[in-house]
Design a protein around this motif. Structure first.
Motif, short mmCIF file in Angstrom:
data_model
loop_
_atom_site.label_atom_id
_atom_site.label_comp_id
_atom_site.label_asym_id
_atom_site.label_seq_id
_atom_site.Cartn_x
_atom_site.Cartn_y
_atom_site.Cartn_z
N ALA A 89 0.86 -1.19 0.00
CA ALA A 89 0.00 0.00 0.00
C ALA A 89 0.88 1.23 0.00
O ALA A 89 1.59 1.51 0.98
CB ALA A 89 -0.92 -0.01 1.22
N LEU A 90 0.86 1.99 -1.11
CA LEU A 90 1.67 3.20 -1.24
C LEU A 90 0.87 4.43 -0.81
O LEU A 90 -0.37 4.42 -0.79
CB LEU A 90 2.13 3.36 -2.68
N GLY A 91 1.60 5.50 -0.46
CA GLY A 91 0.95 6.74 -0.05
C GLY A 91 0.30 6.65 1.31
O GLY A 91 -0.65 7.39 1.60
N VAL A 92 0.80 5.75 2.17
CA VAL A 92 0.23 5.55 3.50
C VAL A 92 1.29 5.90 4.54
O VAL A 92 2.31 5.20 4.66
CB VAL A 92 -0.25 4.11 3.71
N THR A 93 1.10 6.97 5.26
CA THR A 93 2.04 7.41 6.28
C THR A 93 1.48 7.09 7.66
O THR A 93 0.37 7.49 8.00
CB THR A 93 2.29 8.93 6.18
N VAL A 94 2.27 6.38 8.44
CA VAL A 94 1.86 6.03 9.81
C VAL A 94 2.20 7.19 10.73
O VAL A 94 3.33 7.68 10.75
CB VAL A 94 2.54 4.73 10.27
N LEU A 95 1.20 7.62 11.50
CA LEU A 95 1.36 8.78 12.39
C LEU A 95 1.42 8.39 13.86
O LEU A 95 1.85 9.19 14.69
CB LEU A 95 0.20 9.76 12.18
N GLY A 96 0.99 7.19 14.19
CA GLY A 96 1.00 6.78 15.59
C GLY A 96 0.32 5.45 15.78
O GLY A 96 -0.21 4.85 14.84
N PHE A 97 0.29 5.00 17.04
CA PHE A 97 -0.28 3.72 17.40
C PHE A 97 -1.44 3.90 18.36
O PHE A 97 -1.47 4.85 19.15
CB PHE A 97 0.77 2.82 18.07
N GLY A 98 -2.37 2.97 18.31
CA GLY A 98 -3.42 2.87 19.31
C GLY A 98 -3.27 1.55 20.04
O GLY A 98 -2.95 0.52 19.43
N TYR A 99 -3.47 1.56 21.36
CA TYR A 99 -3.15 0.41 22.19
C TYR A 99 -4.40 -0.18 22.82
O TYR A 99 -5.36 0.52 23.12
CB TYR A 99 -2.15 0.80 23.29
N GLY A 100 -4.34 -1.49 23.04
CA GLY A 100 -5.37 -2.15 23.81
C GLY A 100 -5.07 -2.05 25.29
O GLY A 100 -4.00 -1.56 25.69
N PRO A 101 -5.99 -2.52 26.15
CA PRO A 101 -5.78 -2.41 27.60
C PRO A 101 -4.55 -3.17 28.09
O PRO A 101 -4.01 -2.86 29.15
CB PRO A 101 -7.08 -2.99 28.18
N GLU A 102 -4.10 -4.18 27.33
CA GLU A 102 -2.93 -4.95 27.72
C GLU A 102 -1.62 -4.31 27.28
O GLU A 102 -0.53 -4.83 27.53
CB GLU A 102 -3.03 -6.39 27.17
N GLY A 103 -1.71 -3.14 26.61
CA GLY A 103 -0.51 -2.41 26.19
C GLY A 103 0.02 -2.82 24.83
O GLY A 103 1.06 -2.30 24.40
N ARG A 104 -0.68 -3.70 24.13
CA ARG A 104 -0.26 -4.09 22.79
C ARG A 104 -0.85 -3.14 21.76
O ARG A 104 -1.91 -2.55 21.97
CB ARG A 104 -0.71 -5.52 22.50
N ILE A 105 -0.17 -2.99 20.63
CA ILE A 105 -0.69 -2.16 19.55
C ILE A 105 -1.89 -2.87 18.92
O ILE A 105 -1.80 -4.04 18.53
CB ILE A 105 0.39 -1.89 18.50
N ARG A 106 -3.00 -2.16 18.82
CA ARG A 106 -4.20 -2.70 18.19
C ARG A 106 -4.60 -1.92 16.94
O ARG A 106 -5.32 -2.45 16.10
CB ARG A 106 -5.37 -2.68 19.19
N ARG A 107 -4.12 -0.68 16.82
CA ARG A 107 -4.51 0.16 15.69
C ARG A 107 -3.32 0.99 15.22
O ARG A 107 -2.44 1.32 16.02
CB ARG A 107 -5.67 1.11 16.07
N LEU A 108 -3.34 1.33 13.96
CA LEU A 108 -2.41 2.29 13.40
C LEU A 108 -3.18 3.53 13.00
O LEU A 108 -4.22 3.44 12.34
CB LEU A 108 -1.69 1.73 12.17
N LYS A 109 -2.67 4.69 13.40
CA LYS A 109 -3.21 5.97 12.94
C LYS A 109 -2.44 6.34 11.68
O LYS A 109 -1.22 6.48 11.71
CB LYS A 109 -3.03 7.03 14.02
N ILE A 110 -3.15 6.48 10.58
CA ILE A 110 -2.48 6.65 9.30
C ILE A 110 -3.05 7.84 8.54
O ILE A 110 -4.16 8.30 8.82
CB ILE A 110 -2.61 5.38 8.43
#
Length: 564
Positions: A176-197
């Motif tokens: 997937a081109l033209g996709v810039t990751v800006l940050g992470f979203g975390y679940g209650p256990e502290g693992r990454i569950r989402r990417l802010k793009i």
């Protein structure tokens, strides 16, 4: 066209790789080969674009030491392989060991841990087989320096072109081109569950992810983690931890000329195509016992043509190269901008004496240009660099030295942001007199070895009292972005562990030159690719064992697109 968030989410990836440079591409393909469904996100497009490249601009606190950050990277598919000359060589065994004569960390893994991945890494970079020695007949010398160690060169440095078919035809891989990751979203256990793009031309979205491999290049990967640490103080060791510190590149330049009295050694230090179909070149490297005895950082030497910017070389071909590079529209197509600046020096350029050299040497000049461009741009294997021999056997002596880790040489976040709202980097690359002193001792050891064995001699360009200053005046880097997400045994010592997993976020791995704890004398790309291949093995093994990735249910995608 940049895909929609729905398309990305609907793909249902097991793992997301951020960054479409050489390390990200090779790692993503290796993960897919092991049965994982892989999403590869790249901020740029097929070609470089000013608006994408501007995202890499930063506050350069030491411009005399560090090239502009936006010219040392390429935000497009293939990443910095679009700028890369293609030099491939592994870290040396000594780089992984404890070296009490230097204040450098010991790696949490060994050369043996990476050795199984050397051959596939060379293949993945198009550099032939993993052969890094070639005996040289006709030279007799003691073992203080080796003259048979090789650097290899990629036959197709633009890695996305080398792997074009795999990137477009693998059914379990979505690029997937033209996709810039800006940050992470975390679940209650502290693992990454989402990417802010940010989707170019579409706006902001969030997508669900199961696991993440960050491979966005040394500085950009560090920037993203620093932004996360700003949002979540204490993450990755906090503000006093190792994240962003120990920013290293290499020291390279010339403070002496080498006169080679041995014809065999002279001929053996030129480029040649080996039995495995790639261009290689021998280097002069101090033995481990010499490094210990003289308290040296790791370093290598090789002869180069005279400085092209100085018309005193009286060479028509070299002056033609200078004139070609001095025209930005043409020169930037020949070599990376940072390297072009290094060869030319600052403008304005005085072209008159160079034109006189061409007029004095018209036949050699006319024959040189087409022949070199054919061998460098068209022929396979391609000639990777410019080296012209001369009857006097006198050349500039290029050194390429390890930079010592310094916690005050670092990357931090500026208060300014890019157009997408991500804080820009503040870069402070520091070189030290300890770095320069090691280079001078290495020159002295090399000069003694050459004379002792009747092989040649060194002629210094500056008096002894000025040599430290001369080395530091040459010290400018930023192309090799090393150490700022260093690997360590614990969160106090590093940001990632020996398997490139971040301390504190169990489903986030980083594979980049930034994780290398030391900088070696070697260019870092091949070693970073070895780490990427090793990481793919490790993640696949965990998945098959039912841990980490295998224990995570595939995300529920229909609700993952949350809008701008």
């Amino acid at each position: 066209e940049t895909p929609s968030a729905e398309t990305i989410c609907g793909f249902g990836a097991d793992i997301c790789v951020i960054g479409g440079g050489p390390v990200g591409i090779v790692t993503a393909l290796a993960l897919e080969e092991k049965g994982l469904r892989v999403l590869l996100l790249e901020s740029g497009g097929f070609r470089t674009a000013p608006e994408a490249q501007a995202l890499s601009e930063g506050e350069n606190l030491r411009p005399d030491n560090n090239y502009r950050p936006d010219i040392t990277v390429a935000r497009q598919l293939g990443g910095t392989s679009n700028l890369w000359g293609g030099r491939c060589l592994p870290y040396d065994p000594i780089d992984f060991r404890n070296r009490p004569w230097l204040d450098v960390p010991q790696w949490p893994l060994s050369e043996r841990d990476l050795a199984p991945f050397l051959e596939p890494a060379c293949a993945a970079l198009g550099a032939g087989q993993a052969v890094f020695r070639a005996p040289l007949a006709g030279v007799k010398a003691d073992d203080a320096f080796s003259y048979d160690t090789l650097e290899r060169w990629s036959n197709m440095p633009r890695i996305h072109s080398l792997h074009r078919r795999a990137l477009t035809e693998r059914k379990e891989l979505l690029v997937a081109l033209g996709v810039t990751v800006l940050g992470f979203g975390y679940g209650p256990e502290g693992r990454i569950r989402r990417l802010k793009i940010h989707l170019e031309g579409r706006g902001r979205e969030e997508i669900s992810v199961a696991s993440v491999v960050l491979a966005a290049g040394g500085n950009e990967s560090t920037r993203l983690l620093l932004a996360e640490e700003r949002r979540r103080p204490g993450l990755f060791g906090g503000s006093e931890g190792p994240l962003g510190r120990y920013y290293m590149g290499h020291l390279n330049g010339q403070i002496a000329d080498i006169v080679l009295e041995s014809q065999a050694l002279h001929d053996g230090l030129d480029f040649f195509v080996d039995d495995h179909g790639s261009y290689v070149r021998r280097r002069l490297v101090p033995a481990e016992w010499v490094q210990e005895r003289e308290a040296l950082a790791n370093v290598a030497f090789w002869p180069v043509v005279p400085e092209i910017a100085d018309p005193a070389h009286r060479s028509g071909p070299l002056s033609a190269v200078f004139l070609a590079l001095s025209v930005p529209a043409f020169g930037k197509r020949l070599i990376a901008e940072a390297i072009r600046e290094k060869h030319l020096g600052p403008p304005p350029y005085r072209r008159g004496r160079h034109i006189a050299n061409i007029l004095r040497d018209p036949l050699r000049t006319l024959g040189f240009g087409p022949r070199f461009l054919w061998r460098n741009k068209v022929a396979r294997p391609r000639l990777p660099g410019l080296f012209l021999t001369n009857p006097a056997r006198r050349y500039g002596l290029e050194y390429h030295s390890e930079q010592l880790p310094n916690p005050d040489s670092r990357l931090t976040l500026a208060e300014t942001t890019d157009r997408l709202g991500l804080p820009r980097l503040r870069l402070e690359l520091r070189f030290s007199e300890a770095d320069a002193g090691s280079i001078l001792r290495a020159h002295a050891a090399l000069g003694a070895w050459l004379e002792r064995n009747g092989l040649g001699r060194l002629n210094y360009r500056v008096p002894e009292a000025e040599r430290i200053s001369a080395v530091l005046a040459e010290a400018k880097h930023g192309n090799h972005q090393i150490g700022t997400i260093r690997m360590g045994l614990s969160a106090r010592e590093g940001v990632v562990d020996r398997n490139c997993r971040t301390f504190g976020v169990t489903n986030l791995h980083v594979v980049s030159t930034a994780v290398l704890p030391t900088s070696s004398q070697a260019n870092p790309t091949l070693t970073a690719v070895q780490l990427g291949l090793r990481l793919a093995d490790h993640i696949a093994a965990e998945r098959h064992a039912g841990t980490v990735i295998g224990s995570i249910e595939r995300p529920v995608f229909p609700s993952c697109s949350l809008g701008s």
